[in-house]
Design a protein around this motif. Structure first.
Motif, short mmCIF file in Angstrom:
data_model
loop_
_atom_site.label_atom_id
_atom_site.label_comp_id
_atom_site.label_asym_id
_atom_site.label_seq_id
_atom_site.Cartn_x
_atom_site.Cartn_y
_atom_site.Cartn_z
N ILE A 105 0.78 -1.20 -0.18
CA ILE A 105 0.30 0.00 0.12
C ILE A 105 1.29 1.30 0.14
O ILE A 105 1.68 1.27 1.01
CB ILE A 105 -0.83 -0.13 1.12
CG1 ILE A 105 -1.78 -1.27 1.26
CG2 ILE A 105 -1.79 1.33 1.23
CD1 ILE A 105 -2.79 -1.51 2.45
N PRO A 106 0.65 2.11 -1.15
CA PRO A 106 1.39 3.45 -0.97
C PRO A 106 1.50 4.24 0.50
O PRO A 106 0.46 4.38 1.05
CB PRO A 106 1.04 4.10 -2.09
CG PRO A 106 -0.45 3.61 -2.37
CD PRO A 106 -0.42 2.34 -1.77
N THR A 107 2.61 4.64 0.66
CA THR A 107 2.80 5.43 1.86
C THR A 107 3.20 6.81 1.64
O THR A 107 3.45 7.85 2.50
CB THR A 107 3.81 4.64 3.23
OG1 THR A 107 5.21 4.86 2.39
CG2 THR A 107 3.36 3.50 3.36
N GLY A 108 3.65 7.03 0.34
CA GLY A 108 4.19 8.26 -0.09
C GLY A 108 4.83 8.27 -1.61
O GLY A 108 4.83 7.11 -1.96
N ASP B 233 0.99 18.31 -9.99
CA ASP B 233 0.44 19.26 -9.16
C ASP B 233 1.60 20.26 -9.08
O ASP B 233 1.49 21.47 -8.73
CB ASP B 233 -0.15 18.67 -7.85
CG ASP B 233 -1.61 18.26 -8.34
OD1 ASP B 233 -1.96 18.53 -9.22
OD2 ASP B 233 -2.03 17.56 -7.07
N ALA B 234 2.76 19.55 -8.85
CA ALA B 234 4.09 20.48 -8.18
C ALA B 234 4.41 21.43 -9.62
O ALA B 234 4.96 22.57 -9.36
CB ALA B 234 5.12 19.57 -8.22
N VAL B 235 4.23 21.08 -10.73
CA VAL B 235 4.85 21.88 -11.93
C VAL B 235 3.59 22.20 -12.89
O VAL B 235 3.72 22.60 -13.78
CB VAL B 235 5.58 20.89 -12.84
CG1 VAL B 235 6.99 20.60 -12.11
CG2 VAL B 235 4.91 19.77 -13.38
N LEU C 265 -7.46 8.17 0.55
CA LEU C 265 -5.83 7.82 0.73
C LEU C 265 -5.26 8.66 -0.02
O LEU C 265 -3.87 9.33 0.19
CB LEU C 265 -5.46 6.41 0.62
CG LEU C 265 -4.43 6.01 0.96
CD1 LEU C 265 -3.73 6.42 2.35
CD2 LEU C 265 -3.97 4.56 0.71
N LEU C 266 -5.61 8.75 -1.34
CA LEU C 266 -4.54 9.25 -2.39
C LEU C 266 -4.55 10.91 -1.91
O LEU C 266 -3.55 11.63 -2.11
CB LEU C 266 -5.26 9.35 -3.69
CG LEU C 266 -4.84 10.14 -4.92
CD1 LEU C 266 -3.30 9.65 -5.20
CD2 LEU C 266 -5.60 9.91 -6.31
N GLU C 267 -5.76 11.52 -1.62
CA GLU C 267 -5.62 12.79 -1.14
C GLU C 267 -4.88 13.00 -0.12
O GLU C 267 -4.16 14.15 0.09
CB GLU C 267 -7.04 13.21 -0.80
CG GLU C 267 -7.31 14.89 -0.61
CD GLU C 267 -8.66 15.41 -0.48
OE1 GLU C 267 -8.72 16.65 0.02
OE2 GLU C 267 -9.47 14.45 -0.56
N GLU C 268 -4.73 12.34 0.98
CA GLU C 268 -3.87 12.44 2.31
C GLU C 268 -2.52 12.52 1.84
O GLU C 268 -1.66 13.11 2.16
CB GLU C 268 -4.31 11.55 3.16
CG GLU C 268 -5.71 11.46 3.80
CD GLU C 268 -5.89 10.50 4.72
OE1 GLU C 268 -5.17 9.52 4.88
OE2 GLU C 268 -7.11 10.54 5.53
N LEU C 269 -2.23 11.41 0.96
CA LEU C 269 -1.01 11.16 0.60
C LEU C 269 -0.18 12.41 -0.46
O LEU C 269 0.74 13.00 -0.11
CB LEU C 269 -0.65 10.01 -0.21
CG LEU C 269 -0.79 8.58 0.42
CD1 LEU C 269 -0.78 7.41 -0.46
CD2 LEU C 269 0.17 8.50 1.61
N LEU C 270 -0.96 12.98 -1.06
CA LEU C 270 -0.59 14.28 -1.91
C LEU C 270 -0.58 15.43 -0.85
O LEU C 270 0.68 16.13 -1.15
CB LEU C 270 -2.00 14.70 -2.85
CG LEU C 270 -1.88 13.56 -4.31
CD1 LEU C 270 -2.88 13.99 -5.01
CD2 LEU C 270 -0.64 13.66 -5.00
N ASN C 271 -1.27 15.43 0.25
CA ASN C 271 -1.08 16.69 0.77
C ASN C 271 0.17 16.49 1.73
O ASN C 271 0.92 17.27 2.09
CB ASN C 271 -2.25 16.74 1.76
CG ASN C 271 -3.53 17.19 1.11
OD1 ASN C 271 -3.57 17.94 0.01
ND2 ASN C 271 -4.69 16.79 1.58
N PHE D 281 2.64 14.86 0.74
CA PHE D 281 3.90 15.19 -0.30
C PHE D 281 4.15 16.41 -0.43
O PHE D 281 5.36 17.05 -0.49
CB PHE D 281 3.75 14.35 -1.70
CG PHE D 281 4.38 15.03 -2.61
CD1 PHE D 281 5.75 14.67 -2.84
CD2 PHE D 281 4.10 15.94 -3.59
CE1 PHE D 281 6.68 15.00 -3.86
CE2 PHE D 281 4.99 16.46 -4.66
CZ PHE D 281 6.14 16.01 -4.71
N LYS D 282 3.13 17.27 -0.46
CA LYS D 282 3.19 18.86 -0.84
C LYS D 282 3.78 19.51 0.35
O LYS D 282 4.45 20.51 0.47
CB LYS D 282 1.80 19.52 -1.17
CG LYS D 282 1.40 19.15 -2.36
CD LYS D 282 0.07 19.61 -2.85
CE LYS D 282 -0.44 19.11 -4.04
NZ LYS D 282 -1.86 19.81 -4.47
#
Length: 924
Positions: A792-795, A864-866, A896-902, A904-905
């Protein structure tokens, strides 16, 4: 130096009126220092010099000539004072007819008078002329003006011996105040005279009848006595005796007085000879006087004496006079040859030429001395021009081994002739051609430039006198009043009209020689082979710079203005206009060629010091180079009065357009050369010259560490500025200076610049994007990662973070050089990364649930970064990459995707701040 005397001033004349040949006394001031100083005297416009007798500096005696004007000034001309003025005038009266018994103050020629009214066939002897007062009463001259009487009685006369005798005119003129009784007496006197005339010779015979009878008786007695003597035969007749007596008396007298009479005859002969010598000593001394005056240079005195001798003895029949007059003619002929030789000598002043021509005119020299002088001056001017060329060519060959750096105008420090041009005074009408340049400058100038200066100065100094001599020849001012009377002036004017075409050819030949000599020195390619041998011969080691050509153009223009001031017809100066046009065109071509060389050397001056906009000084230097070049051509491009535009010929337009495009292309090539220079070739030695730079040593340090990618960015920044500003400004300068084909120049230059910009941009993107793109695939599959079998992805994994860090590094490098290049560069890099990521996602055969979530997380994180640098192409690539993944169905996965994106940012917030700053900058 002694000061020149004041001009003569006539303040009085006595008498102040009279008829022709009246003897007058002239008084005034500064009337000459002696008889030889007096060279001109006119009364009422008539030359009275031949009868003038100089008494002192304040008195001259002469006789009035037969002038045309009734009233006029008395003008005295001297060598020492020149032409004088007069405060008084002389009134010339018409002469009255004077009888042979009347008294007169002047000499009156004797003549036979004829009564043309009464008896046309019989001449009246002088003693039988009618009296001066036919009415026999007192004459009272009235004060009626003579001109008014001539108007009242046109064609009539008050002379009673004239056919047109008018009695009314006679009475008004001589008896206007006579009383009526006196007029009655006059009628009686006329009647008595008429009665005496009617009696005629019969009354004369009647009065002397007794005398006739006495004479007849005496003759008869003598006749009888002679007849009586004829009968005597002793000693012969009475007449024979008388003859013998007379012969004896004559012989006795001869014996007694022979010696005395001989001495008397000898004395008389001696006295007569002395009288002749004294009376005609002028003629006998004239040959010697002519010789002396010629040696002293007093040609006016010689001419006056010759004219006097010619009028007195020119037609004499006396042998001794003929002999001496022939000697005079021999001396005068020698003087004519001497004056002609002096006239044809060169150099000589216009004043001397006019003086010698007048002398020869007064001496009635054969041929046309004035035209001979014009021809000699023409040949001399041409010879001077060719000698000038030969002199400079000889000096050039003699100094060919001695090279002076002052002559090198192609170096950075060029002695501009523009400063000297400002010192050159503009030529006004009639002013001489003077140069404000000193000898030091002339030594620095190239031989061809100095030659053109000397040649044009020579022509401008010599040609005005030549032209004025011709004008004087045409209007007749070369000749004196004596020539005018003799009709020589009219003959000269006629000759001048016939020789106008010949003189025009002379002027054209001088102008052609001037133009061809200059062409031979500066434009040898414009001459034919035969002309080049005659007018060329220069050693063309290096062509003159545009600045020297500009100076030459200014020199030729000043010469043209000076020649125009002489009112020389434009068709004779057209060849000079053509020369100026060719020089202007050549100057433009050479200047543009040298500008291209200067632009090419700008690459050596690149210091790589950038300003806040990411620009070096190179674009500014390029623009300044172009502007300076065009400003140096301003005087060449501007049209003086009568000049044509240099762009009137299509070929010139094309050549200038191609050279201008070539200059732009040379600079573009410099940019490409700078951008592709290897890292070890960065030359910073020239920076030591630029001591005015505030960041000199920092710039050297930075330049020594510049990478090829940084130089690419600097050149790209310069390219952008050139496209937006510099090339547009240069186009405006071209239009300001009336260049043709500016749109074509701008279009071709812009296209070439854009091609270079795109090529360099692609090189830079390739250098920066390829490593980032190449690191994606190994990073994705590092540690034997499998999309089908993953946790499961963690980041976001490290490969993506490394890619972002690499993109941020590119951003930092570009931002340091030029902020304006950041969006362009990063957008292209993002496109490459998105395209590669999309390709990799599409290559995966299948994803597990966790694998799909991990892939979606990383794609969205990167996107989202670029986001600020996304383009339609990169958006499309990200979309294709996401479409290759299975869709998220459960809400838990989305959360989960949204949490991981936040997460990361938040963890990459510091690194991603540069993109936000760029975003804020782009929005502003």
């Amino acid at each position: 130096m002694s000061r020149s005397r004041q001009p003569p001033l006539v303040t009085g004349i006595s008498p102040n009126e009279g008829i022709s040949w009246t003897k007058v006394t002239i008084r005034g001031e500064n009337l000459g220092t002696g008889p030889t100083d007096l060279i001109g005297l006119t009364i009422c416009g008539h030359n009275c010099l031949l009868t003038a007798e100089w008494m002192s500096a304040s008195k001259i005696v002469c006789r009035v000539g037969q002038a045309k004007n009734d009233k006029g000034d008395i003008i005295v001309t001297t060598k020492s004072g020149g032409r004088g003025t007069s405060t008084v005038s002389f009134k010339l009266l018409k002469p009255e007819k004077i009888g042979i018994l009347d008294q007169s103050a002047v000499w009156v020629d004797e003549m036979n008078y004829y009564d043309t009214r009464t008896d046309r066939n019989k001449g009246i002897p002088p003693l039988s002329l009618r009296p001066a007062n036919p009415l026999g009463i007192e004459i009272d001259k009235g004060r009626f003006p003579q001109k008014d009487l001539e108007v009242l009685f046109p064609g009539m006369s008050a002379d009673f011996t004239s056919e047109n005798f008018s009695a009314a005119w006679y009475l008004i003129e001589n008896h206007s105040t006579t009383s009526f009784d006196q007029l009655k007496m006059a009628v009686m006197n006329l009647k008595k005279q008429a009665n005496k005339k009617n009696e005629g010779s019969l009354a004369y015979v009647k009065g002397g009848l007794s005398t006739f009878f006495e004479a007849q008786d005496a003759l008869s007695a003598i006749h009888q006595k002679l007849e009586a003597d004829g009968t005597e035969k002793v000693e012969g007749s009475m007449t024979q005796k008388l003859e013998n007596v007379l012969n004896r008396a004559s012989n006795t007298a001869d014996t007694l007085f022979q010696e005395v009479l001989g001495r008397k005859d000898k004395a008389d002969s001696t006295r007569n000879a002395l009288n002749v010598l004294q009376r005609f000593k002028f003629l006998f001394n004239l040959p010697l006087n002519i010789e002396r005056n010629i040696q002293k240079g007093d040609y006016d005195v010689v001419i006056n004496d010759y004219e006097k001798a010619k009028s007195l003895f020119g037609k004499t029949e006396v042998q001794v006079f003929k002999k001496y007059y022939a000697e005079v003619e021999t001396r005068i002929e020698a003087l004519r040859e001497l004056l002609l030789n002096k006239l044809l000598e060169t150099p000589s002043t216009l004043h001397d030429q006019k003086r010698y021509i007048r002398y020869l005119s007064d001496l009635h020299a054969s041929g046309d001395p004035a035209w001979q002088c014009i021809g000699a001056q023409h040949k001399w001017i041409l010879q001077l021009m060719h000698n000038c060329k030969e002199s400079y060519i000889k000096d050039q060959k003699g100094n060919s081994l001695l090279h002076s750096p002052m002559l090198d105008l192609d170096s950075d420090v060029r002695p501009s002739p523009l400063g000297h041009l400002s010192q050159t005074a503009s030529l006004k009408r009639g002013s001489s051609f003077q140069s404000g340049r000193d000898d030091t400058w002339r030594c620095k100038a190239p031989q061809q430039v100095a030659f053109v200066e000397k040649l044009t100065k020579l022509v401008v100094i010599q040609l005005p006198n030549f032209w004025k001599l011709w004008i004087s020849y045409v209007n007749g001012s070369l000749f004196s009043e004596t020539a005018e009377k003799s009709g020589q002036m009219e003959r000269s004017k006629k000759n001048a009209r016939q020789r106008q075409n010949d003189f025009k050819k002379m002027i054209q030949e001088v102008m052609q020689s001037l133009a061809k000599l200059i062409r031979g020195a500066l434009l040898p390619f414009s001459l034919r082979e035969g002309e080049l041998r005659q007018y060329g011969g220069w050693e063309m080691k290096s062509e003159l710079s545009g600045q020297w050509l500009t100076h030459v153009i200014q020199t030729v223009r000043l010469s043209y203005e000076s020649l125009t001031a002489l009112e020389i017809p434009n068709d004779m100066l057209h060849i000079i206009q053509d020369l100026i046009l060719d020089l202007r065109v050549r100057c433009i071509m050479v200047t543009l060629q040298h500008t291209a060389e200067d632009v090419k050397r700008l690459a050596e001056k690149e210091d790589w010091v950038i300003d806040n906009e990411g620009l070096t000084s190179l674009p500014s230097q390029f623009e300044q180079c172009i502007v300076h070049s065009l400003q140096s051509l301003k005087s060449v491009l501007d049209c003086k009065p009568g000049e044509a535009s240099v762009f009137q010929q299509h070929k010139t337009q094309e050549d200038v357009c191609q050279l201008s495009i070539g200059i732009m292309q040379v600079f573009i090539d410099c940019l490409e050369q700078l951008s592709t220079k290897p890292d070890g070739d960065a030359d910073t030695t020239h920076l030591s010259v630029d001591i005015s730079s505030p960041d000199l040593f920092g710039s050297i340090h930075e330049d020594s560490n510049l990478s090829s990618e940084q130089r690419l960015l600097i050149v790209l920044s310069n390219c952008c500025y050139l496209e937006r500003h510099t090339f547009i400004n240069i186009a405006e300068h071209f239009e300001k200076h009336s260049f043709q084909g500016v749109e074509k120049i701008t279009q071709i230059s812009m296209e070439s610049l854009k091609e270079l910009d795109q090529r360099l941009f692609e090189i830079y993107i390739e250098l920066k994007a390829d490593p980032i793109v190449g690191s994606l695939e190994p990073g994705i599959y590092a540690g034997y990662f499998d999309w089908k079998d993953c946790l499961i992805p963690t980041g976001v994994r490290n490969y993506l973070k490394e890619a972002l860090v690499n993109i941020i590094a590119v951003h930092a490098e570009v931002f340091t050089i030029s902020k304006e290049l950041v969006p362009r560069v990063l957008s292209k890099i993002v496109e490459s990364v998105a395209e590669e990521l999309s390709r990799l996602m599409q290559c995966v055969s299948s994803f597990s649930k966790n694998g799909a979530l991990q892939a979606r997380l990383e794609i969205c994180a990167l996107r989202d970064a670029v986001a600020i640098y996304l383009t339609p192409e990169s958006n499309s690539s990200f979309k294709q990459a996401l479409e290759a993944l299975p869709q998220l169905l459960s809400g838990a996965d989305k959360k989960l995707l949204e949490e991981l994106l936040n997460k990361f940012k938040s963890s990459m917030h510091l690194q991603l701040t540069c993109f936000q700053a760029s975003s804020a900058m782009m929005k502003t």
